[in-house]
Design an enzyme around this catalytic site. Sequence first.
Site, PDB file in Angstrom:
ATOM      1  N   CYS A 153       0.787  -1.200  -0.033  1.00 30.26           N
ATOM      2  CA  CYS A 153      -0.067  -0.066   0.002  1.00 30.26           C
ATOM      3  C   CYS A 153       0.786   1.177  -0.310  1.00 30.26           C
ATOM      4  O   CYS A 153       0.529   2.440  -0.109  1.00 30.26           O
ATOM      5  CB  CYS A 153      -0.913   0.033   1.336  1.00 30.26           C
ATOM      6  SG  CYS A 153      -1.939  -1.351   1.247  1.00 30.26           S
ATOM      7  N   GLY A 208       0.276  -3.852   4.077  1.00 29.80           N
ATOM      8  CA  GLY A 208       0.153  -5.334   4.282  1.00 29.80           C
ATOM      9  C   GLY A 208       1.227  -6.169   4.702  1.00 29.80           C
ATOM     10  O   GLY A 208       2.327  -5.758   4.481  1.00 29.80           O
TER      11      GLY A 208
END
Length: 385
Positions: A81, A365
């Site tokens: 991300c 993540g």
Amino acid sequence: KGGLAEHPPATLLSTVLGGVLLKDPTSSNNNSDFLVSPESIQDICIGNVLSPPTSAVSFRMAALSVNIPHTTSLSTTNRQCSSGLQACANIAHAIRCGSIDIGIGAGVESMSTNPMHELYEKFPPEVNWDTMQHCPNSQEVMDCLIPMGVTSENVARQYQLNRVTLDTFAAQSHVKAAKAQSLGKFNSEIIPVDNVTQDDGIRPTTTVEKLAKLRPVFDKTNGSTTAGNSSQLTDGAAAILLMSRQEAIRRQIPILAVWKSYAVEGVPPRIMGVGPVYAIPSALTKAGINSVDDVDVYEINEAFASQAYYSINRLKLNPDKVNPNGGGIALGHPLGCTGARMIVTLVNEMRRERKRVGVVSMCIGTGMGAAAVLEVEDDSLRSAL
């Protein structure tokens, strides 16, 4: 389902790579309109998460298609991300250590072309499963596989965040984004792709009452994470032109903001969303900033209302300083693009409101957080350039 769904990632990327070099991104592409000529760019780094390995080829093709010459090198990076932010960090650090003078940090993602739910089906982790399941740290090892929505539920449960709190946070994201859009605040950030000229995921009529009708997705019995208080699946691209101060002065190009610091910190994979809680103080320390209160504007990615709300409150940030024009819940979170897009939004907001210090941050993540500190120099310094 959005307006960019039919466009492959390379098309989105070529649009912003070509546009970032122009004085006016909406003008015709000729030499008189260049802020910086394509030949001046020495390196490009592209953040991307979901595209297949052949994206290294398609992204190189995208750069060449907008007359960036073959002498300009290009790489891709994947820190999930934060990939778009990492791409900018890679270029900024290359400039800082003297490897290059001018580069582009960018990010792109087409979650329509490459759906997130198909990622593990197409590209399962290449590991020895017996080793991973029986190593001394097997719990955290296997926690890396927890779906992002489940990590959101873990954060909400561990830190006792209720559904009303999360829906209220989500509704505010839409309200702020809708207001910003109606005032034209995003216009200077957007390069049209065909007939798409604005974000199409903002829902001005969103309310807490409407969000309350949505069912939890990841824990259907006791959960609090829904499609309404999570970031939207979105397509997009963003690009940032970076150069050394000496190069900007030589070219008489205004310095919109200065890259001050960057930090990435690890957290438990099962609650990956708390990453900003650790990354932001680290980045502030590296920038010589003593307090979170000394920052004027924060752009914190809203992957989920749970993790964004928790991070803001855990750090005791002034909510008025955070995502003043909405965040990922309203604007979407095209994974590889988000970090670069947030820099664009942050710098425009800081210059519009005459603010000095800003922070971009997000969770990552598998358990990390990233943050960067940027500074808009005062008028006396800018005029001297």
